[in-house]
Design a protein around this motif. Structure first.
Motif, PDB file in Angstrom:
ATOM      1  N   THR A   6      28.937  41.936  52.504  1.00 20.40           N
ATOM      2  CA  THR A   6      28.884  40.480  52.643  1.00 20.40           C
ATOM      3  C   THR A   6      29.775  39.722  51.669  1.00 20.40           C
ATOM      4  O   THR A   6      30.142  38.596  51.941  1.00 20.40           O
ATOM      5  N   GLN A   7      30.126  40.318  50.544  1.00 17.49           N
ATOM      6  CA  GLN A   7      30.828  39.580  49.501  1.00 17.49           C
ATOM      7  C   GLN A   7      32.294  39.987  49.314  1.00 17.49           C
ATOM      8  O   GLN A   7      33.072  39.220  48.789  1.00 17.49           O
ATOM      9  N   VAL A   8      32.647  41.184  49.704  1.00 18.59           N
ATOM     10  CA  VAL A   8      33.988  41.705  49.430  1.00 18.59           C
ATOM     11  C   VAL A   8      34.813  41.747  50.716  1.00 18.59           C
ATOM     12  O   VAL A   8      34.384  42.296  51.717  1.00 18.59           O
ATOM     13  N   GLU A   9      35.999  41.151  50.641  1.00 22.49           N
ATOM     14  CA  GLU A   9      36.907  41.144  51.786  1.00 22.49           C
ATOM     15  C   GLU A   9      37.884  42.316  51.657  1.00 22.49           C
ATOM     16  O   GLU A   9      38.468  42.531  50.599  1.00 22.49           O
ATOM     17  N   ARG A  10      38.019  43.075  52.710  1.00 18.78           N
ATOM     18  CA  ARG A  10      38.961  44.198  52.742  1.00 18.78           C
ATOM     19  C   ARG A  10      40.240  43.750  53.442  1.00 18.78           C
ATOM     20  O   ARG A  10      40.185  43.097  54.470  1.00 18.78           O
ATOM     21  N   LEU A  26      40.844  45.014  47.877  1.00 21.95           N
ATOM     22  CA  LEU A  26      39.536  44.378  47.976  1.00 21.95           C
ATOM     23  C   LEU A  26      39.575  43.065  47.215  1.00 21.95           C
ATOM     24  O   LEU A  26      40.077  43.009  46.086  1.00 21.95           O
ATOM     25  N   TYR A  27      39.054  42.017  47.846  1.00 18.61           N
ATOM     26  CA  TYR A  27      39.044  40.691  47.238  1.00 18.61           C
ATOM     27  C   TYR A  27      37.614  40.183  47.148  1.00 18.61           C
ATOM     28  O   TYR A  27      36.804  40.402  48.045  1.00 18.61           O
ATOM     29  N   GLY A  34      40.512  44.985  43.384  1.00 20.78           N
ATOM     30  CA  GLY A  34      41.193  46.251  43.178  1.00 20.78           C
ATOM     31  C   GLY A  34      41.962  46.663  44.414  1.00 20.78           C
ATOM     32  O   GLY A  34      41.909  45.997  45.443  1.00 20.78           O
ATOM     33  N   TRP A  35      42.670  47.771  44.291  1.00 23.72           N
ATOM     34  CA  TRP A  35      43.438  48.301  45.404  1.00 23.72           C
ATOM     35  C   TRP A  35      43.520  49.809  45.270  1.00 23.72           C
ATOM     36  O   TRP A  35      43.323  50.361  44.185  1.00 23.72           O
ATOM     37  N   LEU A  58      41.532  48.792  39.358  1.00 23.83           N
ATOM     38  CA  LEU A  58      40.372  47.911  39.442  1.00 23.83           C
ATOM     39  C   LEU A  58      40.522  46.786  38.437  1.00 23.83           C
ATOM     40  O   LEU A  58      41.026  46.996  37.330  1.00 23.83           O
ATOM     41  N   ASN A  59      40.064  45.604  38.799  1.00 27.76           N
ATOM     42  CA  ASN A  59      40.062  44.457  37.910  1.00 27.76           C
ATOM     43  C   ASN A  59      38.755  44.494  37.134  1.00 27.76           C
ATOM     44  O   ASN A  59      37.735  43.962  37.570  1.00 27.76           O
ATOM     45  N   LEU A  60      38.759  45.175  35.986  1.00 30.17           N
ATOM     46  CA  LEU A  60      37.540  45.364  35.209  1.00 30.17           C
ATOM     47  C   LEU A  60      36.951  44.034  34.747  1.00 30.17           C
ATOM     48  O   LEU A  60      35.736  43.849  34.760  1.00 30.17           O
ATOM     49  N   GLU A  61      37.790  43.102  34.377  1.00 34.26           N
ATOM     50  CA  GLU A  61      37.298  41.798  33.925  1.00 34.26           C
ATOM     51  C   GLU A  61      36.486  41.106  35.024  1.00 34.26           C
ATOM     52  O   GLU A  61      35.390  40.605  34.781  1.00 34.26           O
TER      53      GLU A  61
END
Length: 70
Positions: A6-10, A26-27, A34-35, A58-61
């Protein structure tokens, strides 16, 4: 599972350094989470890699901003 559905767009990506059809980004709320993909054959050959190599970031922040204790 529900969060990802529901929250992450592929979104598929076709970046020159990835093999065609392997890139996925992934947004989360418009920000890249991340990608992942496999290195393009031309790059793998130039690096003398004998096997298919997957790469990603991955965008850890961003992950930590939305992390929940379980």
């Amino acid at each position: 599972s529900d969060f990802l559905d529901t929250q992450v767009e592929r979104q598929t990506v076709n970046w020159t350094y990835l093999s065609s059809g392997t890139g996925l980004a992934l947004y989360y709320h418009g920000k890249m989470l991340g990608w992942v993909g496999t290195i393009a054959k031309s790059i793998a050959d130039s690096m003398k890699l004998d096997a298919t190599v997957a790469v990603g970031e991955l965008n850890l922040e961003l992950l930590l901003q939305h992390a929940r204790s379980v």
